[in-house]
Design a protein around this motif. Structure first.
Motif, PDB file in Angstrom:
ATOM      1  N   ILE A 121      21.940  49.061  78.725  1.00 23.03           N
ATOM      2  CA  ILE A 121      21.481  48.489  79.988  1.00 23.03           C
ATOM      3  C   ILE A 121      20.943  47.074  79.789  1.00 23.03           C
ATOM      4  N   SER A 122      20.950  46.300  80.855  1.00 24.34           N
ATOM      5  CA  SER A 122      20.379  44.954  80.842  1.00 24.34           C
ATOM      6  C   SER A 122      20.040  44.563  82.275  1.00 24.34           C
ATOM      7  N   LYS A 123      19.318  43.482  82.436  1.00 24.50           N
ATOM      8  CA  LYS A 123      19.087  42.977  83.782  1.00 24.50           C
ATOM      9  C   LYS A 123      20.410  42.461  84.330  1.00 24.50           C
ATOM     10  N   THR A 124      20.638  42.690  85.593  1.00 25.04           N
ATOM     11  CA  THR A 124      21.927  42.344  86.188  1.00 25.04           C
ATOM     12  C   THR A 124      22.174  40.838  86.228  1.00 25.04           C
ATOM     13  N   ASP A 125      21.111  40.042  86.126  1.00 24.17           N
ATOM     14  CA  ASP A 125      21.283  38.581  86.120  1.00 24.17           C
ATOM     15  C   ASP A 125      21.212  37.993  84.720  1.00 24.17           C
ATOM     16  N   SER A 126      21.345  38.858  83.699  1.00 27.41           N
ATOM     17  CA  SER A 126      21.200  38.405  82.310  1.00 27.41           C
ATOM     18  C   SER A 126      22.457  37.743  81.764  1.00 27.41           C
ATOM     19  N   GLY A 127      23.584  37.983  82.426  1.00 30.15           N
ATOM     20  CA  GLY A 127      24.845  37.464  81.907  1.00 30.15           C
ATOM     21  C   GLY A 127      25.471  38.370  80.864  1.00 30.15           C
ATOM     22  N   ILE A 128      24.823  39.495  80.560  1.00 31.03           N
ATOM     23  CA  ILE A 128      25.352  40.444  79.572  1.00 31.03           C
ATOM     24  C   ILE A 128      26.273  41.432  80.286  1.00 31.03           C
ATOM     25  N   LYS A 129      27.540  41.358  79.971  1.00 32.35           N
ATOM     26  CA  LYS A 129      28.535  42.217  80.611  1.00 32.35           C
ATOM     27  C   LYS A 129      29.312  43.068  79.603  1.00 32.35           C
ATOM     28  N   SER A 130      29.120  42.810  78.304  1.00 30.58           N
ATOM     29  CA  SER A 130      29.858  43.544  77.267  1.00 30.58           C
ATOM     30  C   SER A 130      28.999  43.600  76.011  1.00 30.58           C
ATOM     31  N   LEU A 131      29.416  44.407  75.045  1.00 33.01           N
ATOM     32  CA  LEU A 131      28.694  44.487  73.775  1.00 33.01           C
ATOM     33  C   LEU A 131      28.653  43.129  73.085  1.00 33.01           C
ATOM     34  N   ALA A 132      29.746  42.392  73.161  1.00 35.38           N
ATOM     35  CA  ALA A 132      29.813  41.079  72.510  1.00 35.38           C
ATOM     36  C   ALA A 132      28.784  40.109  73.093  1.00 35.38           C
ATOM     37  N   ASP A 133      28.459  40.273  74.376  1.00 38.77           N
ATOM     38  CA  ASP A 133      27.482  39.394  75.026  1.00 38.77           C
ATOM     39  C   ASP A 133      26.066  39.605  74.507  1.00 38.77           C
ATOM     40  N   MET A 134      25.852  40.669  73.740  1.00 38.40           N
ATOM     41  CA  MET A 134      24.516  40.954  73.207  1.00 38.40           C
ATOM     42  C   MET A 134      24.168  40.076  72.009  1.00 38.40           C
ATOM     43  N   LYS A 135      25.153  39.413  71.439  1.00 34.02           N
ATOM     44  CA  LYS A 135      24.894  38.575  70.266  1.00 34.02           C
ATOM     45  C   LYS A 135      23.881  37.477  70.606  1.00 34.02           C
ATOM     46  N   GLY A 136      22.915  37.327  69.719  1.00 33.19           N
ATOM     47  CA  GLY A 136      21.879  36.327  69.924  1.00 33.19           C
ATOM     48  C   GLY A 136      20.769  36.773  70.853  1.00 33.19           C
ATOM     49  N   LYS A 137      20.817  38.033  71.319  1.00 30.56           N
ATOM     50  CA  LYS A 137      19.825  38.530  72.271  1.00 30.56           C
ATOM     51  C   LYS A 137      18.783  39.419  71.586  1.00 30.56           C
ATOM     52  N   GLN A 138      17.721  39.706  72.337  1.00 31.85           N
ATOM     53  CA  GLN A 138      16.707  40.661  71.898  1.00 31.85           C
ATOM     54  C   GLN A 138      17.092  42.040  72.424  1.00 31.85           C
ATOM     55  N   VAL A 139      17.187  43.005  71.518  1.00 29.22           N
ATOM     56  CA  VAL A 139      17.732  44.322  71.873  1.00 29.22           C
ATOM     57  C   VAL A 139      16.791  45.437  71.418  1.00 29.22           C
ATOM     58  N   SER A 140      16.657  46.454  72.250  1.00 22.41           N
ATOM     59  CA  SER A 140      15.824  47.602  71.891  1.00 22.41           C
ATOM     60  C   SER A 140      16.654  48.871  71.762  1.00 22.41           C
ATOM     61  N   PHE A 141      16.340  49.635  70.719  1.00 23.63           N
ATOM     62  CA  PHE A 141      16.803  51.009  70.588  1.00 23.63           C
ATOM     63  C   PHE A 141      15.609  51.903  70.937  1.00 23.63           C
ATOM     64  N   GLY A 142      15.796  53.228  70.854  1.00 22.22           N
ATOM     65  CA  GLY A 142      14.684  54.147  71.085  1.00 22.22           C
ATOM     66  C   GLY A 142      13.945  54.390  69.782  1.00 22.22           C
ATOM     67  N   SER A 143      13.838  55.660  69.381  1.00 29.96           N
ATOM     68  CA  SER A 143      13.313  55.974  68.055  1.00 29.96           C
ATOM     69  C   SER A 143      14.397  55.702  67.022  1.00 29.96           C
ATOM     70  N   GLN A 144      13.992  55.342  65.822  1.00 31.72           N
ATOM     71  CA  GLN A 144      14.980  55.131  64.757  1.00 31.72           C
ATOM     72  C   GLN A 144      15.739  56.416  64.433  1.00 31.72           C
ATOM     73  N   SER A 145      15.123  57.578  64.729  1.00 32.57           N
ATOM     74  CA  SER A 145      15.766  58.869  64.464  1.00 32.57           C
ATOM     75  C   SER A 145      16.494  59.436  65.673  1.00 32.57           C
ATOM     76  N   SER A 146      16.577  58.658  66.749  1.00 31.79           N
ATOM     77  CA  SER A 146      17.246  59.135  67.962  1.00 31.79           C
ATOM     78  C   SER A 146      18.764  59.047  67.826  1.00 31.79           C
ATOM     79  N   THR A 147      19.446  60.115  68.245  1.00 26.71           N
ATOM     80  CA  THR A 147      20.913  60.121  68.238  1.00 26.71           C
ATOM     81  C   THR A 147      21.462  59.203  69.317  1.00 26.71           C
ATOM     82  N   SER A 148      21.028  59.458  70.560  1.00 31.59           N
ATOM     83  CA  SER A 148      21.572  58.715  71.700  1.00 31.59           C
ATOM     84  C   SER A 148      20.910  57.363  71.905  1.00 31.59           C
ATOM     85  N   GLY A 149      19.709  57.187  71.313  1.00 33.58           N
ATOM     86  CA  GLY A 149      19.001  55.935  71.486  1.00 33.58           C
ATOM     87  C   GLY A 149      19.094  54.993  70.309  1.00 33.58           C
TER      88      GLY A 149
END
Length: 288
Positions: A121-149
């Motif tokens: 997920i991202s803010k709709t005005d972030s310009g992020i529309k694909s996985l490749a668009d995440m490069k250079g961005k700040q990204v969060s996962f859930g727990s390090q032991s989370s399967t889906s996160g």
């Protein structure tokens, strides 16, 4: 020739035996349940207390649900037999099974867990529309032991030739799916990955504005969560627990409420083999 034990020794052995049986019987007076803390503790209690009440009737013993502090704690409590039944993510099941030397038994999973998915997920005005668009961005996962996160989102990123440590400006770990959503809504991170069912719950309950924050990528399916016990649990008790979970019937109003809280259509049987793919993904991602 018949050998007799001295009376003092015999009395000591009988006392130990009685104490051992009494201790086991006392331990079985309370059947202990916990889960990985994929959401806040208050939400976990709300979701799983009705299931605990149902199991209490089905098993004929007192059942207590107690949240744990983090994902590793859920693993350790079952490995060390401090609880009887744990709701694991696929990755925490793999971790627990390895830590215990193969002594964790998965009994049941939701029908949804045969083809589970994660969302980015991202803010709709972030310009992020694909996985490749995440490069250079700040990204969060859930727990390090989370399967889906974490595990599976990372695995799919690597398959797309995106290395989080090299390609993202910063990586954060929120610890839980609800906190992951909050981190995007608040602008602490640009994008994040989480459990699709938690996302859908937030959307359905109007806890997130999809005009402001929404999904830009959904992963392929994979096996995920399950209810697991320790292999040292007596086989007849394992069978009773499994039967109780599989007996939850969406046509029964009481059962339907439990299933709804657990975000489940129904529970079905599962096997350790279903999680071999997750173990392979974790090894490929350097998480095992």
């Amino acid at each position: 020739m018949t050998h007799f034990l001295p009376s003092r020794t015999l009395r000591a052995l009988l006392t130990c035996a009685v104490l051992s049986v009494a201790t086991y019987a006392h331990a079985q007076n309370v059947f202990r349940v916990t889960t990985i803390p994929e959401e806040a503790a208050t939400e976990q209690v709300r979701k799983f207390t009705p299931l605990a009440s149902y199991l209490e009737k089905a098993l004929g013993v007192k059942v207590e649900f107690t949240p744990v502090s983090d994902y590793p704690a859920a693993v350790e409590t079952l490995v060390n037999k401090k609880v009887d039944l744990v709701w694991f993510g696929g990755f925490t099941f793999v971790q627990a099974n390895l830590r215990s030397g193969g002594k964790v038994v998965p009994l049941a999973q939701r029908e949804e867990d045969t083809k589970f998915q994660s969302v980015f997920i991202s803010k709709t005005d972030s310009g992020i529309k694909s996985l490749a668009d995440m490069k250079g961005k700040q990204v969060s996962f859930g727990s390090q032991s989370s399967t889906s996160g974490h595990l599976m989102p990372r695995s799919f990123l690597l398959q797309a030739n995106i290395n989080p440590e090299k390609d993202f400006r910063r990586i954060a770990y929120s610890g839980a799916h609800d906190a992951t959503i909050a981190s995007v809504v608040s602008g602490k991170v640009d994008a994040a990955a989480l459990d699709i069912t938690v996302w859908r719950k937030f959307v359905n309950e109007n806890k997130v504005d999809t005009k402001a924050v929404d999904v830009f990528y959904t992963t392929p399916g994979y096996f995920n969560y399950n209810w697991s016990v320790h292999a040292d649990m007596p086989a007849d008790m394992q069978a009773k627990v499994k039967a109780a979970l599989l007996a939850l019937d969406p046509a029964n109003p009481e059962h339907a409420e439990i299933l709804k809280l657990n975000r489940a259509t129904r529970y079905i049987a599962t096997t350790p083999e279903n999680y071999k793919g997750l173990e392979a993904a974790a090894r490929s991602a350097g998480l095992l």
